[in-house]
Write a protein that holds these residues in place. Structure first.
Motif, PDB file in Angstrom:
ATOM      1  N   TRP A 117       0.829  -1.217   0.000  1.00 30.35           N
ATOM      2  CA  TRP A 117       0.000   0.000   0.000  1.00 30.35           C
ATOM      3  C   TRP A 117       0.854   1.254   0.000  1.00 30.35           C
ATOM      4  O   TRP A 117       0.477   2.269  -0.594  1.00 30.35           O
ATOM      5  N   ALA A 118       2.012   1.208   0.641  1.00 24.24           N
ATOM      6  CA  ALA A 118       2.907   2.370   0.624  1.00 24.24           C
ATOM      7  C   ALA A 118       3.400   2.641  -0.799  1.00 24.24           C
ATOM      8  O   ALA A 118       3.499   3.801  -1.216  1.00 24.24           O
ATOM      9  N   MET A 119       3.665   1.580  -1.551  1.00 23.16           N
ATOM     10  CA  MET A 119       4.117   1.753  -2.933  1.00 23.16           C
ATOM     11  C   MET A 119       3.000   2.334  -3.804  1.00 23.16           C
ATOM     12  O   MET A 119       3.242   3.221  -4.627  1.00 23.16           O
ATOM     13  N   VAL A 120       1.786   1.849  -3.611  1.00 20.67           N
ATOM     14  CA  VAL A 120       0.662   2.367  -4.387  1.00 20.67           C
ATOM     15  C   VAL A 120       0.433   3.843  -4.066  1.00 20.67           C
ATOM     16  O   VAL A 120       0.277   4.677  -4.970  1.00 20.67           O
ATOM     17  N   ALA A 121       0.422   4.182  -2.783  1.00 18.26           N
ATOM     18  CA  ALA A 121       0.206   5.575  -2.380  1.00 18.26           C
ATOM     19  C   ALA A 121       1.348   6.470  -2.870  1.00 18.26           C
ATOM     20  O   ALA A 121       1.110   7.612  -3.279  1.00 18.26           O
ATOM     21  N   SER A 122       2.574   5.965  -2.857  1.00 18.66           N
ATOM     22  CA  SER A 122       3.714   6.759  -3.341  1.00 18.66           C
ATOM     23  C   SER A 122       3.601   7.035  -4.831  1.00 18.66           C
ATOM     24  O   SER A 122       3.831   8.164  -5.287  1.00 18.66           O
ATOM     25  N   GLY A 123       3.249   6.024  -5.596  1.00 23.17           N
ATOM     26  CA  GLY A 123       3.063   6.223  -7.031  1.00 23.17           C
ATOM     27  C   GLY A 123       1.967   7.235  -7.305  1.00 23.17           C
ATOM     28  O   GLY A 123       2.104   8.123  -8.159  1.00 23.17           O
ATOM     29  N   ALA A 124       0.869   7.105  -6.570  1.00 20.14           N
ATOM     30  CA  ALA A 124      -0.235   8.051  -6.738  1.00 20.14           C
ATOM     31  C   ALA A 124       0.192   9.465  -6.351  1.00 20.14           C
ATOM     32  O   ALA A 124      -0.227  10.442  -6.986  1.00 20.14           O
ATOM     33  N   PHE A 125       1.027   9.579  -5.331  1.00 20.46           N
ATOM     34  CA  PHE A 125       1.501  10.898  -4.913  1.00 20.46           C
ATOM     35  C   PHE A 125       2.276  11.577  -6.037  1.00 20.46           C
ATOM     36  O   PHE A 125       2.115  12.775  -6.281  1.00 20.46           O
ATOM     37  N   PHE A 126       3.112  10.816  -6.748  1.00 22.12           N
ATOM     38  CA  PHE A 126       3.875  11.416  -7.841  1.00 22.12           C
ATOM     39  C   PHE A 126       2.957  11.878  -8.971  1.00 22.12           C
ATOM     40  O   PHE A 126       3.199  12.913  -9.594  1.00 22.12           O
ATOM     41  N   ILE A 127       1.900  11.129  -9.219  1.00 23.14           N
ATOM     42  CA  ILE A 127       0.914  11.568 -10.207  1.00 23.14           C
ATOM     43  C   ILE A 127       0.231  12.845  -9.707  1.00 23.14           C
ATOM     44  O   ILE A 127       0.006  13.794 -10.468  1.00 23.14           O
ATOM     45  N   ALA A 128      -0.075  12.877  -8.408  1.00 19.50           N
ATOM     46  CA  ALA A 128      -0.732  14.059  -7.826  1.00 19.50           C
ATOM     47  C   ALA A 128       0.179  15.286  -7.892  1.00 19.50           C
ATOM     48  O   ALA A 128      -0.311  16.406  -8.094  1.00 19.50           O
ATOM     49  N   VAL A 129       1.479  15.100  -7.735  1.00 24.35           N
ATOM     50  CA  VAL A 129       2.410  16.228  -7.861  1.00 24.35           C
ATOM     51  C   VAL A 129       2.299  16.814  -9.267  1.00 24.35           C
ATOM     52  O   VAL A 129       2.177  18.037  -9.444  1.00 24.35           O
ATOM     53  N   LYS A 130       2.324  15.950 -10.263  1.00 25.67           N
ATOM     54  CA  LYS A 130       2.221  16.399 -11.656  1.00 25.67           C
ATOM     55  C   LYS A 130       0.899  17.119 -11.909  1.00 25.67           C
ATOM     56  O   LYS A 130       0.870  18.199 -12.487  1.00 25.67           O
ATOM     57  N   GLU A 131      -0.197  16.540 -11.447  1.00 27.28           N
ATOM     58  CA  GLU A 131      -1.511  17.136 -11.689  1.00 27.28           C
ATOM     59  C   GLU A 131      -1.671  18.455 -10.934  1.00 27.28           C
ATOM     60  O   GLU A 131      -2.292  19.396 -11.441  1.00 27.28           O
ATOM     61  N   THR A 132      -1.104  18.527  -9.736  1.00 21.54           N
ATOM     62  CA  THR A 132      -1.166  19.776  -8.962  1.00 21.54           C
ATOM     63  C   THR A 132      -0.368  20.863  -9.673  1.00 21.54           C
ATOM     64  O   THR A 132      -0.817  22.011  -9.777  1.00 21.54           O
ATOM     65  N   TRP A 133       0.807  20.497 -10.171  1.00 24.01           N
ATOM     66  CA  TRP A 133       1.636  21.453 -10.896  1.00 24.01           C
ATOM     67  C   TRP A 133       0.909  21.965 -12.133  1.00 24.01           C
ATOM     68  O   TRP A 133       0.900  23.169 -12.416  1.00 24.01           O
ATOM     69  N   GLU A 134       0.289  21.068 -12.873  1.00 27.11           N
ATOM     70  CA  GLU A 134      -0.405  21.479 -14.090  1.00 27.11           C
ATOM     71  C   GLU A 134      -1.596  22.388 -13.768  1.00 27.11           C
ATOM     72  O   GLU A 134      -1.877  23.331 -14.507  1.00 27.11           O
TER      73      GLU A 134
END
Length: 168
Positions: free
Chosen positions: A99-116
């Protein structure tokens, strides 16, 4: 339309962060019995003494010494666990890691989407870390509130059932 797409990506990405965090907390909470062995062993196996701060004057040496102490402690804990307790620990650890790996991957996607999203509104760059912290705090708060709510509902039901059984 660009704003709708940007907001959809932003919300979706943060839901992908919040979901695994909540699921991890729920599953790890359900596996509470799997921690009993570690709780028992923590009273039996003595923690290694703290490394003298003087060793940090030579960081590579301090790092190696600290790693060796931790490895020896881990080995002692694993030796003190029964086979069933070790199996439970491995299962618990695997669930947490997954679950930590899934949440970490999602966090990186969220960083990109937040930046955009911030780019769309031409917001200053310093706003990104602030937005990430706020959103992470909201995701964590959601998990804490929901888990506590679940425990509260179950505890209230148990208390009510206990009161009925004592009254009967």
């Amino acid at each position: 339309m660009d704003a709708v797409i940007a907001w959809s990506g932003f919300v979706g990405a943060w839901l992908l962060v919040a979901g695994p965090l909540f699921q991890a907390a729920t599953e790890l909470d359900e596996q509470g019995d799997h921690r009993r062995g570690l709780t028992r062993v923590s009273g039996v196996v003595e923690s290694p003494p703290r490394l003298s701060p003087w060793w940090w004057l030579l960081p590579p040496v301090a790092y190696v010494k600290q790693r060796r102490r931790q490895a020896a402690y881990r080995a002692a804990v694993m030796d003190a666990l029964t086979t069933d307790e070790l199996e439970d620990f491995v299962e618990l650890s695997g669930t947490a890691t997954g679950w930590a790996m899934v949440a970490s991957g999602a966090f990186f996607i969220a960083v990109k989407e937040t930046w955009e999203l911030l780019e769309l509104y031409e917001a200053p760059g310093w706003l990104l870390p602030l937005a990430l912290l706020v959103m992470l705090a909201l995701c964590a708060a959601n998990t804490v509130v929901r888990v506590r709510w679940g425990h509260g509902v179950v505890d209230a039901k148990r208390r009510a059932a206990g009161a009925r059984s004592r009254a009967a």
